[in-house]
Scaffold this motif. Structure first.
Motif, PDB file in Angstrom:
ATOM      1  N   LEU A 194       0.840  -1.220   0.000  1.00  0.00           N
ATOM      2  CA  LEU A 194       0.000   0.000   0.000  1.00  0.00           C
ATOM      3  C   LEU A 194       0.866   1.258   0.000  1.00  0.00           C
ATOM      4  CD1 LEU A 194      -2.834  -0.970   2.524  1.00  0.00           C
ATOM      5  CD2 LEU A 194      -3.180  -0.347   0.136  1.00  0.00           C
ATOM      6  N   ARG A 195       2.023   1.192   0.671  1.00  0.00           N
ATOM      7  CA  ARG A 195       2.908   2.382   0.747  1.00  0.00           C
ATOM      8  C   ARG A 195       3.712   2.566  -0.535  1.00  0.00           C
ATOM      9  NH1 ARG A 195       4.161   0.284   5.734  1.00  0.00           N
ATOM     10  NH2 ARG A 195       6.195  -0.430   4.989  1.00  0.00           N
ATOM     11  N   THR A 196       4.096   1.444  -1.195  1.00  0.00           N
ATOM     12  CA  THR A 196       5.075   1.563  -2.284  1.00  0.00           C
ATOM     13  C   THR A 196       4.502   1.416  -3.697  1.00  0.00           C
ATOM     14  OG1 THR A 196       5.548  -0.796  -2.050  1.00  0.00           O
ATOM     15  CG2 THR A 196       6.976   0.722  -0.832  1.00  0.00           C
ATOM     16  N   GLU A 197       3.356   0.747  -3.855  1.00  0.00           N
ATOM     17  CA  GLU A 197       2.800   0.531  -5.198  1.00  0.00           C
ATOM     18  C   GLU A 197       1.971   1.739  -5.643  1.00  0.00           C
ATOM     19  OE1 GLU A 197       3.122  -2.338  -7.397  1.00  0.00           O
ATOM     20  OE2 GLU A 197       4.806  -2.401  -5.996  1.00  0.00           O
ATOM     21  N   ALA A 198       1.936   1.947  -6.966  1.00  0.00           N
ATOM     22  CA  ALA A 198       1.097   3.032  -7.506  1.00  0.00           C
ATOM     23  C   ALA A 198      -0.365   2.588  -7.452  1.00  0.00           C
ATOM     24  CB  ALA A 198       1.503   3.300  -8.951  1.00  0.00           C
ATOM     25  N   LEU A 199      -1.204   3.423  -6.838  1.00  0.00           N
ATOM     26  CA  LEU A 199      -2.626   3.081  -6.725  1.00  0.00           C
ATOM     27  C   LEU A 199      -3.415   3.927  -7.730  1.00  0.00           C
ATOM     28  CD1 LEU A 199      -2.920   2.981  -2.803  1.00  0.00           C
ATOM     29  CD2 LEU A 199      -2.294   1.135  -4.355  1.00  0.00           C
ATOM     30  N   ASP A 200      -3.071   3.760  -9.015  1.00  0.00           N
ATOM     31  CA  ASP A 200      -3.654   4.627 -10.044  1.00  0.00           C
ATOM     32  C   ASP A 200      -5.157   4.402 -10.188  1.00  0.00           C
ATOM     33  OD1 ASP A 200      -1.058   5.260 -10.449  1.00  0.00           O
ATOM     34  OD2 ASP A 200      -0.796   3.964 -12.207  1.00  0.00           O
ATOM     35  N   GLU A 201      -5.857   5.492 -10.437  1.00  0.00           N
ATOM     36  CA  GLU A 201      -7.297   5.398 -10.744  1.00  0.00           C
ATOM     37  C   GLU A 201      -7.420   5.112 -12.231  1.00  0.00           C
ATOM     38  OE1 GLU A 201     -10.486   4.498 -10.610  1.00  0.00           O
ATOM     39  OE2 GLU A 201     -10.241   5.478  -8.670  1.00  0.00           O
ATOM     40  N   LEU A 202      -7.950   3.932 -12.578  1.00  0.00           N
ATOM     41  CA  LEU A 202      -8.031   3.556 -13.987  1.00  0.00           C
ATOM     42  C   LEU A 202      -9.454   3.651 -14.545  1.00  0.00           C
ATOM     43  CD1 LEU A 202      -5.657   0.423 -13.886  1.00  0.00           C
ATOM     44  CD2 LEU A 202      -5.117   2.693 -14.780  1.00  0.00           C
ATOM     45  N   LEU A 203     -10.441   3.857 -13.678  1.00  0.00           N
ATOM     46  CA  LEU A 203     -11.820   3.947 -14.175  1.00  0.00           C
ATOM     47  C   LEU A 203     -12.174   5.392 -14.509  1.00  0.00           C
ATOM     48  CD1 LEU A 203     -13.897   1.508 -11.919  1.00  0.00           C
ATOM     49  CD2 LEU A 203     -12.520   1.024 -13.924  1.00  0.00           C
ATOM     50  N   PRO A 204     -12.937   5.638 -15.584  1.00  0.00           N
ATOM     51  CA  PRO A 204     -13.325   7.005 -15.940  1.00  0.00           C
ATOM     52  C   PRO A 204     -14.133   7.659 -14.802  1.00  0.00           C
ATOM     53  CG  PRO A 204     -13.862   5.457 -17.705  1.00  0.00           C
ATOM     54  CD  PRO A 204     -13.464   4.641 -16.526  1.00  0.00           C
ATOM     55  N   VAL A 205     -13.817   8.902 -14.520  1.00  0.00           N
ATOM     56  CA  VAL A 205     -14.456   9.614 -13.399  1.00  0.00           C
ATOM     57  C   VAL A 205     -15.972   9.680 -13.573  1.00  0.00           C
ATOM     58  CG1 VAL A 205     -14.554  11.828 -12.161  1.00  0.00           C
ATOM     59  CG2 VAL A 205     -12.374  10.967 -13.013  1.00  0.00           C
ATOM     60  N   ASP A 206     -16.439   9.886 -14.833  1.00  0.00           N
ATOM     61  CA  ASP A 206     -17.895   9.996 -15.027  1.00  0.00           C
ATOM     62  C   ASP A 206     -18.599   8.677 -14.702  1.00  0.00           C
ATOM     63  OD1 ASP A 206     -16.513   9.020 -17.265  1.00  0.00           O
ATOM     64  OD2 ASP A 206     -18.209   9.386 -18.604  1.00  0.00           O
ATOM     65  N   TRP A 207     -17.914   7.547 -14.914  1.00  0.00           N
ATOM     66  CA  TRP A 207     -18.506   6.249 -14.559  1.00  0.00           C
ATOM     67  C   TRP A 207     -18.565   6.073 -13.047  1.00  0.00           C
ATOM     68  CZ3 TRP A 207     -20.679   2.049 -17.131  1.00  0.00           C
ATOM     69  CH2 TRP A 207     -20.789   2.210 -18.512  1.00  0.00           C
ATOM     70  N   LEU A 208     -17.519   6.531 -12.355  1.00  0.00           N
ATOM     71  CA  LEU A 208     -17.526   6.429 -10.881  1.00  0.00           C
ATOM     72  C   LEU A 208     -18.696   7.237 -10.326  1.00  0.00           C
ATOM     73  CD1 LEU A 208     -13.726   6.786  -9.951  1.00  0.00           C
ATOM     74  CD2 LEU A 208     -15.085   4.705 -10.072  1.00  0.00           C
ATOM     75  N   ARG A 209     -18.887   8.422 -10.907  1.00  0.00           N
ATOM     76  CA  ARG A 209     -19.967   9.299 -10.437  1.00  0.00           C
ATOM     77  C   ARG A 209     -21.322   8.652 -10.727  1.00  0.00           C
ATOM     78  NH1 ARG A 209     -18.645  14.010 -13.227  1.00  0.00           N
ATOM     79  NH2 ARG A 209     -16.674  14.160 -12.149  1.00  0.00           N
ATOM     80  N   ARG A 210     -21.448   8.135 -11.953  1.00  0.00           N
ATOM     81  CA  ARG A 210     -22.719   7.539 -12.375  1.00  0.00           C
ATOM     82  C   ARG A 210     -23.118   6.353 -11.483  1.00  0.00           C
ATOM     83  NH1 ARG A 210     -23.119   4.575 -18.259  1.00  0.00           N
ATOM     84  NH2 ARG A 210     -24.458   2.875 -17.561  1.00  0.00           N
ATOM     85  N   LEU A 211     -22.119   5.553 -11.063  1.00  0.00           N
ATOM     86  CA  LEU A 211     -22.421   4.362 -10.256  1.00  0.00           C
ATOM     87  C   LEU A 211     -22.271   4.617  -8.757  1.00  0.00           C
ATOM     88  CD1 LEU A 211     -20.596   1.749 -12.513  1.00  0.00           C
ATOM     89  CD2 LEU A 211     -23.057   1.956 -12.230  1.00  0.00           C
ATOM     90  N   GLY A 212     -21.846   5.854  -8.404  1.00  0.00           N
ATOM     91  CA  GLY A 212     -21.687   6.190  -6.980  1.00  0.00           C
ATOM     92  C   GLY A 212     -20.580   5.382  -6.319  1.00  0.00           C
ATOM     93  N   LEU A 213     -19.458   5.195  -7.035  1.00  0.00           N
ATOM     94  CA  LEU A 213     -18.367   4.371  -6.493  1.00  0.00           C
ATOM     95  C   LEU A 213     -17.202   5.233  -6.029  1.00  0.00           C
ATOM     96  CD1 LEU A 213     -18.255   1.610  -9.279  1.00  0.00           C
ATOM     97  CD2 LEU A 213     -19.332   1.436  -7.027  1.00  0.00           C
ATOM     98  N   PRO A 214     -16.557   4.860  -4.904  1.00  0.00           N
ATOM     99  CA  PRO A 214     -15.377   5.600  -4.454  1.00  0.00           C
ATOM    100  C   PRO A 214     -14.161   5.281  -5.329  1.00  0.00           C
ATOM    101  CG  PRO A 214     -15.827   3.756  -2.970  1.00  0.00           C
ATOM    102  CD  PRO A 214     -16.937   3.785  -3.981  1.00  0.00           C
ATOM    103  N   GLY A 215     -13.076   6.037  -5.140  1.00  0.00           N
ATOM    104  CA  GLY A 215     -11.857   5.828  -5.925  1.00  0.00           C
ATOM    105  C   GLY A 215     -11.137   4.556  -5.513  1.00  0.00           C
ATOM    106  N   PHE A 216     -10.158   4.143  -6.341  1.00  0.00           N
ATOM    107  CA  PHE A 216      -9.438   2.884  -6.119  1.00  0.00           C
ATOM    108  C   PHE A 216      -8.601   2.940  -4.837  1.00  0.00           C
ATOM    109  CE2 PHE A 216      -5.685   0.098  -7.042  1.00  0.00           C
ATOM    110  CZ  PHE A 216      -6.361  -1.117  -7.070  1.00  0.00           C
ATOM    111  N   ALA A 217      -7.760   3.986  -4.711  1.00  0.00           N
ATOM    112  CA  ALA A 217      -6.864   4.085  -3.546  1.00  0.00           C
ATOM    113  C   ALA A 217      -7.679   4.172  -2.257  1.00  0.00           C
ATOM    114  CB  ALA A 217      -5.959   5.307  -3.690  1.00  0.00           C
ATOM    115  N   GLU A 218      -8.721   4.993  -2.296  1.00  0.00           N
ATOM    116  CA  GLU A 218      -9.588   5.171  -1.121  1.00  0.00           C
ATOM    117  C   GLU A 218     -10.251   3.838  -0.728  1.00  0.00           C
ATOM    118  OE1 GLU A 218     -13.906   7.284  -0.369  1.00  0.00           O
ATOM    119  OE2 GLU A 218     -12.739   7.934  -2.101  1.00  0.00           O
TER     120      GLU A 218
END
Length: 684
Positions: free
Chosen positions: A165-189
């Protein structure tokens, strides 16, 4: 085969630990991120010893008052701990010298475990133990408990996950509009919330996987599965196959010769398959239809489309009885058209078999039916353009692939898979997303409805009387013996005992017996006698589950019905009701019934529609077992649940297509994150 490569050391993990982690499919830090907790323990609070309750886990802190190794009733370390409010005994049956040192009198420790009443008063057996200083702070988050394997402790996994969790990249790979549409939190969070939930996190939402962070991970997992299957689909479309245009010569001749008209569903499925066969890339279609919906006719028409174009077609079935039934039915339909069908089974005489193989290899015979004998080495089908696999879920991936490899080099045969075990829509959308699906959802006219009766074992005499009445009235009956999975010998014994009991109880009737241990020619002879009406009652193990078609049989008795799966019960029931007589299926059950047994019998009693039964079966059994997923070559879902998360499947499909078409780099990164180098393109 070469030697299996032993796992290599990686990022602070030595070779020995890497080998153990590989058993958990953890091969690098990225895999650790998605190794999500099974459950959580609350170590954020201490419970005074005086208020701990038997049967509940608790964390206590106190001073070791005494520690001794007791030898009775067996060697164990017995430690008494006090915290001012009371005392508690902790026992370890397996312990090390280092633990004895840690638990020396006067030391301060925290113990976490389930409290239970014991010989010495309240006690904990094998609790987790930590040495602490007086006043040491408590953890601020719930403690994750991870799936593990022998030799890998929770502390090791927690340390490795925290490092990732400290050393790996926790990139957000899902489109932001899809996260909003489905009410999903970000990957790292989401990852942090699952690996380190805060003390105020809802423990029930975490445990039941309904927490928004869980929803996010499940959606991403479903998305990756959809992309993987979609890529398999696209890869297949890129391969070449023989185009088999619908010429309509032989197919029209067969339809004209039949004494009945195909149903609307059969006509629809035939035109879908005909269009696929005419394309220059391999068809991969699943034809599913309930017991008796007429799948064999649809398959025969597809096979004729190959023959009209001068190519070969082969049909593979899982059992000798079913393969022989198909061969007889196809031969009867196609002989008037001047076509011969080769019959390949392990039981045929060597000379007959070799003659048939030579004619197939030369291309003289264009149609073949067989068991898995079809995929054995000496079978050469140089012009194979269509492979039909019946009851496809009974074959492993490798067997289906082997049949596909029989085709001409560089050209894949078209594949038509058939199943009488209807697959619920959510399963078809996930596990079979790389297949096209045709459904036969209507039965041919003239099929009589089957009445189902549940009868307790205590009323066996009444069932025998009902059997006598049906057979003396000119009908025939099946009596299926219980499935005894632990012992084939026991199953055989039961069948033989039942056969003997019915012979004695029904001297006026002709009773036959078939079971898996009989030689194939003996089985065939008994089945032929039953089909010809020379036997009134056929006692059998489940070998007659699929493919037996005797219109005069109007009674099916299934003994110990509670031991059978729903799909099997439905298949067996479908062996009757094939003629004009009113048909009946009697399910004999033994008391007491388990919860699952009762649920199954209720479903089969109340439903005759295979799709409704399949939906209920999915509820009772869960998806993995339903599709034989372990052998299906499909990436198994670790976190998503097809019933609970059904509403995420459709958006996952939609986004999968969008990313593959317009953002291939993002799609690739997501698949790498979840599947590493193990993408399951092995789709047979």
């Amino acid at each position: 085969m070469g030697a299996v490569e032993s796992p290599r050391a990686w990022g602070g993990v030595g070779q020995q630990l890497a080998g153990r982690l590989a058993k958990l499919d953890l091969r690098g830090p990225r895999d650790l991120l998605l190794h999500l907790p099974l459950r959580y323990e609350d170590e954020t609070r201490l419970t005074p010893i005086s208020v701990t309750r038997p049967g509940f886990p608790a964390q206590i802190e106190g001073e070791v008052l005494s520690a001794e190794v007791s030898l009775r009733p067996r060697r164990q370390l017995v430690v008494r701990v006090g915290d001012g409010s009371g005392t508690l005994v902790a026992r370890w049956l397996n312990f090390y010298p280092s633990q004895q040192k840690q638990l020396a009198p006067g030391r301060r420790v925290r113990l976490f475990g389930e409290v239970r009443g014991g010989f010495f008063g309240d006690e904990m057996v094998h609790p987790r133990v930590r040495s602490v200083e007086a006043g040491e702070a408590l953890p601020e988050a719930l403690t994750p408990v991870y799936p593990t394997t022998s030799g890998v402790g929770q502390a090791t996994l927690r340390k490795l996950v925290d490092h990732a969790l400290r050393t790996e990249a926790l990139d957000e790979l899902l489109p932001v509009d899809w996260l909003r549409r489905l009410g999903l939190p970000g990957f790292a969070e989401s990852l942090r919330a699952l690996h380190h939930p805060t003390p105020d996190a809802d423990p029930h939402a975490l445990e039941s996987r309904a927490h928004p962070a869980w929803r996010r991970m499940k959606f991403e997992e479903l998305l990756v599965q959809q992309m993987s299957l979609r890529r398999a689909y696209l890869a297949r479309r890129a391969r070449s196959a023989v185009a088999l245009p619908a010429r309509g010569e032989l197919t029209a001749a067969l339809l004209a010769s039949l004494p009945f008209r195909p149903t609307g569903a059969q006509a629809r499925a035939q035109s879908e398959i005909a269009a696929d066969l005419a394309a220059p890339h391999p068809m991969q279609r699943l034809l599913q239809g309930d017991v008796g919906s007429g799948k064999t006719l649809v398959a025969a028409l597809a096979m004729l489309q190959a023959v009209e174009n001068g190519w070969q077609a082969a049909m593979m079935a899982p059992t000798e009885i079913l393969a022989e039934q198909h061969w007889k039915k196809l031969s009867a339909w196609l002989a008037p058209l001047g076509l011969e069908v080769a019959w390949l089974s392990g039981s045929r005489r060597k000379r007959e078999r070799e003659a048939e193989l030579a004619r197939l290899a030369s291309g003289e015979i264009l149609l073949a039916v067989g068991t898995h004998a079809l995929i054995e080495d000496p079978v050469t089908l140089p012009r194979l353009a269509l492979a039909v696999v019946d009851e496809q879920h009974r074959f492993g991936v490798r067997q289906r692939l082997a049949l596909r490899e029989k085709g001409d080099e560089g050209r894949r045969p078209h594949m038509l898979m058939m199943s009488a075990t209807p697959i619920p829509r959510t399963l078809a959308m996930t596990h079979y997303a790389d297949l096209d699906v045709s459904v036969l959802d209507e039965l041919p006219p003239g099929r009589t409805p089957i009445r189902t009766r549940l009868v307790s074992d205590a009323r066996r005499e009444q069932v025998i009387a009902r059997l006598r009445e049906a057979c003396l009235g000119g009908r025939q009956a099946y009596w299926v013996c219980p499935l005894i999975e632990e012992s084939e010998a026991l199953q055989l014994q039961t069948a033989q005992d039942t056969f003997a009991a019915l012979l004695e109880a029904l001297p006026e009737l002709r009773v036959g017996l078939v079971h898996g241990r009989l030689r194939n020619d003996e089985k065939s002879a008994t089945m032929a006698a039953f089909s010809a009406g020379e036997l009134d009652v056929l006692v059998s193990t489940t070998v007659i589950e699929v493919g037996v078609d005797v219109p005069n049989a109007s009674l099916m008795v299934i003994e110990h019905a509670e031991r059978f799966g729903l799909a099997q019960l439905h298949q067996l029931r479908g062996r009757v009701g094939r003629g004009t007589a009113e048909s009946e299926c009697i399910l004999i059950y033994a008391q007491p019934l388990s919860e699952t047994g009762r649920a199954r019998l209720k479903v089969i009693y109340e439903n005759t529609d295979g799709f409704a039964i399949a939906r209920e079966d999915l509820h009772i059994r869960g998806p993995g077992e339903f599709v034989g997923a372990r052998q299906s070559g499909v990436p198994l879902l670790r976190y998503a649940d097809l019933e609970a998360d059904a509403e995420l499947i459709e958006p996952a499909r939609e986004l999968a297509e969008e990313l593959l078409a317009h953002e291939p780099a993002t799609a690739q990164a997501l698949m790498l994150r979840w599947l590493g180098g193990r993408e399951a393109l092995l789709r047979a």
